[in-house]
Design a protein around this motif. Structure first.
Motif, PDB file in Angstrom:
ATOM      1  N   GLU B 130       0.846  -1.196   0.000  1.00  0.00           N
ATOM      2  CA  GLU B 130       0.000   0.000   0.000  1.00  0.00           C
ATOM      3  C   GLU B 130       0.880   1.245   0.000  1.00  0.00           C
ATOM      4  OE1 GLU B 130      -3.006   0.065   2.999  1.00  0.00           O
ATOM      5  OE2 GLU B 130      -3.986  -1.766   2.261  1.00  0.00           O
ATOM      6  N   VAL B 131       0.272   2.349  -0.368  1.00  0.00           N
ATOM      7  CA  VAL B 131       1.032   3.583  -0.574  1.00  0.00           C
ATOM      8  C   VAL B 131       0.576   4.665   0.401  1.00  0.00           C
ATOM      9  CG1 VAL B 131       1.555   5.421  -2.236  1.00  0.00           C
ATOM     10  CG2 VAL B 131       1.305   3.043  -3.024  1.00  0.00           C
ATOM     11  N   VAL B 132       1.539   5.358   1.000  1.00  0.00           N
ATOM     12  CA  VAL B 132       1.232   6.538   1.818  1.00  0.00           C
ATOM     13  C   VAL B 132       1.780   7.763   1.100  1.00  0.00           C
ATOM     14  CG1 VAL B 132       1.537   7.660   4.049  1.00  0.00           C
ATOM     15  CG2 VAL B 132       1.490   5.154   3.904  1.00  0.00           C
ATOM     16  N   GLU B 133       0.874   8.648   0.699  1.00  0.00           N
ATOM     17  CA  GLU B 133       1.317   9.863   0.001  1.00  0.00           C
ATOM     18  C   GLU B 133       1.602  10.971   1.010  1.00  0.00           C
ATOM     19  OE1 GLU B 133      -1.307  11.330  -3.062  1.00  0.00           O
ATOM     20  OE2 GLU B 133      -0.355  13.320  -3.053  1.00  0.00           O
ATOM     21  N   VAL B 134       2.788  11.561   0.901  1.00  0.00           N
ATOM     22  CA  VAL B 134       3.136  12.707   1.750  1.00  0.00           C
ATOM     23  C   VAL B 134       3.812  13.773   0.894  1.00  0.00           C
ATOM     24  CG1 VAL B 134       3.412  11.368   3.874  1.00  0.00           C
ATOM     25  CG2 VAL B 134       5.371  11.697   2.343  1.00  0.00           C
ATOM     26  N   HIS B 135       3.982  14.955   1.497  1.00  0.00           N
ATOM     27  CA  HIS B 135       4.551  16.064   0.728  1.00  0.00           C
ATOM     28  C   HIS B 135       5.814  16.632   1.320  1.00  0.00           C
ATOM     29  CE1 HIS B 135       0.375  15.552  -0.421  1.00  0.00           C
ATOM     30  NE2 HIS B 135       0.801  15.881  -1.618  1.00  0.00           N
ATOM     31  N   CYS B 148       2.829   4.024   8.376  1.00  0.00           N
ATOM     32  CA  CYS B 148       3.777   3.819   7.276  1.00  0.00           C
ATOM     33  C   CYS B 148       4.446   2.451   7.273  1.00  0.00           C
ATOM     34  CB  CYS B 148       4.859   4.901   7.314  1.00  0.00           C
ATOM     35  SG  CYS B 148       4.175   6.568   7.136  1.00  0.00           S
ATOM     36  N   LYS B 149       4.416   1.763   8.385  1.00  0.00           N
ATOM     37  CA  LYS B 149       5.158   0.506   8.490  1.00  0.00           C
ATOM     38  C   LYS B 149       4.700  -0.476   7.407  1.00  0.00           C
ATOM     39  CE  LYS B 149       6.753  -2.985  11.639  1.00  0.00           C
ATOM     40  NZ  LYS B 149       8.007  -2.801  12.335  1.00  0.00           N
ATOM     41  N   GLY B 150       5.670  -1.045   6.711  1.00  0.00           N
ATOM     42  CA  GLY B 150       5.374  -2.056   5.706  1.00  0.00           C
ATOM     43  C   GLY B 150       4.830  -1.479   4.402  1.00  0.00           C
ATOM     44  N   LYS B 151       4.785  -0.157   4.315  1.00  0.00           N
ATOM     45  CA  LYS B 151       4.196   0.454   3.111  1.00  0.00           C
ATOM     46  C   LYS B 151       5.254   1.123   2.236  1.00  0.00           C
ATOM     47  CE  LYS B 151      -0.289   0.981   5.226  1.00  0.00           C
ATOM     48  NZ  LYS B 151      -1.264   1.914   5.808  1.00  0.00           N
ATOM     49  N   ILE B 152       4.792   1.602   1.093  1.00  0.00           N
ATOM     50  CA  ILE B 152       5.645   2.411   0.221  1.00  0.00           C
ATOM     51  C   ILE B 152       5.295   3.875   0.466  1.00  0.00           C
ATOM     52  CG2 ILE B 152       6.137   3.053  -2.185  1.00  0.00           C
ATOM     53  CD1 ILE B 152       5.462   0.085  -2.921  1.00  0.00           C
ATOM     54  N   GLU B 183      14.178   8.962   5.386  1.00  0.00           N
ATOM     55  CA  GLU B 183      13.062   9.371   6.242  1.00  0.00           C
ATOM     56  C   GLU B 183      11.960   8.321   6.226  1.00  0.00           C
ATOM     57  OE1 GLU B 183      13.125  12.094   8.227  1.00  0.00           O
ATOM     58  OE2 GLU B 183      15.190  12.356   7.524  1.00  0.00           O
ATOM     59  N   ALA B 184      11.736   7.748   5.054  1.00  0.00           N
ATOM     60  CA  ALA B 184      10.697   6.711   4.944  1.00  0.00           C
ATOM     61  C   ALA B 184      11.095   5.462   5.730  1.00  0.00           C
ATOM     62  CB  ALA B 184      10.458   6.385   3.469  1.00  0.00           C
ATOM     63  N   GLY B 191       9.700   0.810   0.946  1.00  0.00           N
ATOM     64  CA  GLY B 191      10.128   1.362  -0.343  1.00  0.00           C
ATOM     65  C   GLY B 191       9.749   2.832  -0.399  1.00  0.00           C
ATOM     66  N   MET B 192      10.399   3.579  -1.281  1.00  0.00           N
ATOM     67  CA  MET B 192      10.114   5.013  -1.435  1.00  0.00           C
ATOM     68  C   MET B 192      10.029   5.339  -2.912  1.00  0.00           C
ATOM     69  SD  MET B 192      11.231   8.208  -2.345  1.00  0.00           S
ATOM     70  CE  MET B 192      12.983   8.506  -2.311  1.00  0.00           C
TER      71      MET B 192
END
Lengths: 457, 457
Positions: B130-135, B148-152, B183-184, B191-192
């Motif tokens: 799954e994806v977490v979008e940040v800026h 965020c754990k385990g996510k992209i 940071e990710a 993944g980033m």
């Protein structure tokens, strides 16, 4: 002491007032640039104009479509007034694609050639003749009828690469294209070909207008690509009696009714005084007229959209004028000035964008008093952060030129000129050769200048 | 009275002397521009470098070829000295082309994605999560491991279109690419992916370097195109639990021996003092590195050719330095400064061209005293006619940066920045996107500046 105190406080409040006004101007200009760079519309409009309308030479179906497109677009913006100005324009058509060859001994080398706008056709079987290469009218006259009669005169003076402004280089070579046929006819030539007015060596012939002088035989006139000009010149050195063949099928039809398209935002204080920003809606027939002058048209409309959208209410009426027929007659520009005079419209400033949609470098000012220029130069600090460093005498524009006798100050928008004459009047003057940010910055530059002109004059 | 007379004549002769020197300088600069615009070589050299050498990432065969090509070219020019400087450089390879998809319900949408330089590979079967979008990093930290754990983690802050200088916009968004993976990883991501650092919406992913911090898990890092970033963001709004898949096959191999390539013209008066002009010879692997930084390399060689060809004999030694490894390590720049220090070479000025081969706008000056800057600003009148209006503090360059501790004044060449970040680090950073005149004007600008620096300091 008291007097001194008064003087000091007066000066202080004056200078604070100026500082305050400068601050306000600076913020407004920043808002204009922010809007254009984040939400600019001109690039999408240019895409429409170039792809959905396409080539639009005066008198053509394309030009007719362009008028409808532009009027419709202006109306959708909800400006205070949108209208057309009727104008009769020339209707020259290229006809079937041209053919040309260098005939050198038994070799026949095809050459990219295009008829110049306004030229007559060759006879149906084309013209075949020896070639006389010259570089200017003086050289041609020195050769005279003796050397030129019955031949094709080939003008081969390149644009001067040493000029930093390519417009200067263009200016220095343009007489060959415009008047070369007349000069050649005077010494008995039966055709004229000219090296394309291009800043690089390439295979695209550049068209452009020529005008026949009265009392001189009308001989066909055409441009060949710069690479072809180099080849022809080299071949002539090897074989001065080689022949050149070309055939073109152009003709001039009766004038056609067409239109300038005008949109305006009414002035709040002096609605009867005008500031014009414009470009020309017609293009040559070979391409979709992206830099020449789709960019000037969409930037002009964008200037009005920016003012409306940002709530900048001009004191004078600001008009976006899309002139018809810049390329081969300037009938639209002439008609606009004629109507302005007839209607007693006071035109303070007219700005033209017809030098391509490249990164803005400044403005050239023509007309007005020394005081006017000085006042415009006080804008320098406000415009410098946006790369507008070249503000001074010069400039103007073909379509706004006829306004000069009305006392209008003419301003030419000056984008960077390095790339323009690669595209100018060729099939590659296309949308994909316009950069979005460069185009948008141009619209913001002109909107900012108009804001300052309207406020300070 | 006599005293006054003396003073007046002294002032007069001083000012006549200055006027004479200005006239001479003005003529020399004109000669430089004439030569470059009529007989410039840099465009043909760039054609060779981009087509015959091609991509040249540090450690690659291409980089090796580039060193040989550059040394050979410099030697052919007959400069006083040509030499290599050994330097060990990183050797990162992309491996097999990357794959990426948005997995949205049953839809699988391919996404243009490239590994960032320096990144590790994904596991052989790729990463699906799954994806977490940040800026920005703050937003990411606020979400924390919980979300965020385990996510992209997907960094999607665009370059700020409102900045007039696209380099400023690039600077403002670059942390995401450089440090986003660290940071990710700190909040448990596996993944980033980052929105490409591009000034427009398009389908080209932009690569670029990233560096792992110590003590943080190494997670794979990649860039997706700006269009893909828009799509992913939109899709996430509709379906926050969609998944993203990517697979990349890059790895870091042992360091490789490579070289800076240096050519020089010996100084007539102070041969042990140096003025450097340079660019970087390495490029990213995705394209032929035309604007980044083939243009800087060929312009630097052209500066020396211009001086030699026009008989401009510098008082100090002028060096063209083609640095290796700017893109992912700056090992060449560091080595150059290290050797300069070791050899006690006094480097007065270093100029870098690494902002593309676009129309010159000016120079940014870094280091030196207030007096030095004032002296450089006296060149303004001489450089203004060539469009060099932006001369002031700022600038420098990545490769010349390591010379700062030696007291060298660093100067960044500033071309127009509007188009650079469309090409930067992408497959379209190609020769055909460089304009000949724009490129050549850059070489003339730097040659003129070096002439003035050498004469006035």
């Amino acid at each position: 002491m008291k007097k001194h105190f008064l003087l000091v406080t007066t000066l202080l409040s004056l200078s604070l007032g100026t500082a305050h006004a400068q601050k306000e101007d600076s913020l407004t200009i920043r808002k204009i640039y922010d809007e254009v760079l984040e939400h600019g519309k001109s690039y999408e409009w240019l895409r429409q104009l170039t792809s959905e309308v396409g080539p639009r030479l005066s008198g053509s179906k394309g030009a007719e479509k362009a008028v409808i497109w532009a009027k419709d677009l202006l109306e959708k913006q909800g400006f205070d007034r949108v209208f057309l100005q009727e104008v009769m324009v020339p209707h020259w058509v290229r006809g079937k694609k041209e053919e040309a060859f260098i005939l050198n001994n038994k070799q026949k080398v095809a050459v990219p050639l295009v008829a110049l706008g306004g030229s007559v056709a060759t006879p149906a079987k084309g013209i075949t003749a020896e070639v006389v290469e010259v570089h200017n009218f003086q050289e041609l006259r020195a050769l005279g009828e003796d050397k030129c009669k019955g031949k094709i005169v080939f003008f081969n003076r390149p644009m001067d690469a040493k000029k930093i402004s390519t417009f200067e280089a263009y200016g220095g070579a343009g007489d060959q294209r415009r008047s070369g046929a007349n000069e050649a006819a005077k010494v008995g030539a039966i055709g004229m070909i000219v090296r394309s007015l291009s800043s690089t060596l390439n295979d695209h012939p550049h068209t452009g207008s020529m005008v026949y002088a009265t009392g001189v035989p009308l001989i066909p006139a055409a441009a060949i690509s710069t690479n072809a000009a180099e080849l022809l010149s080299k071949s002539l050195k090897e074989n001065p009696s080689l022949q050149f063949y070309f055939k073109q099928n152009c003709e001039t039809l009766p004038d056609v009714l067409s239109y300038n398209v005008v949109g305006e935002i009414k002035g709040t204080e002096k609605p009867d005084e005008f500031i014009v920003v414009g470009g020309h809606l017609d293009s040559w027939d070979l391409a979709e007229g992206a830099h020449d002058d789709g960019t000037g048209c969409v930037q002009s409309i964008e200037v009005l959209r920016l003012m409306k959208n940002l709530g900048i209410k001009p004191r004078r009426t600001v008009r976006a004028v899309l002139f018809m027929n810049e390329e081969n007659g300037v009938k639209g520009g002439q008609k606009y000035a004629e109507l302005a005079k007839q209607n007693n419209e006071k035109h303070l400033f007219a700005i033209e964008s017809d030098a391509g949609g490249f990164t803005p470098r400044g403005f050239g000012i023509q007309g007005g008093s020394a005081n006017d220029l000085t006042k415009i130069l006080t804008f320098k600090d406000l415009l410098d952060p946006y790369g507008l460093h070249e503000i001074g005498k010069g400039g103007g524009g073909t379509d706004i030129g006829p306004l000069a006798p009305l006392g209008t100050i003419l301003i030419g928008f000056k984008p960077d000129s390095q790339r323009y004459f690669e595209y100018h009047h060729t099939p590659i003057d296309r949308f994909e050769n316009v950069n979005q940010r460069e185009l948008e910055l141009g619209a913001a530059s002109m909107a900012s200048l108009i804001y300052l002109l309207d406020k300070n004059f």
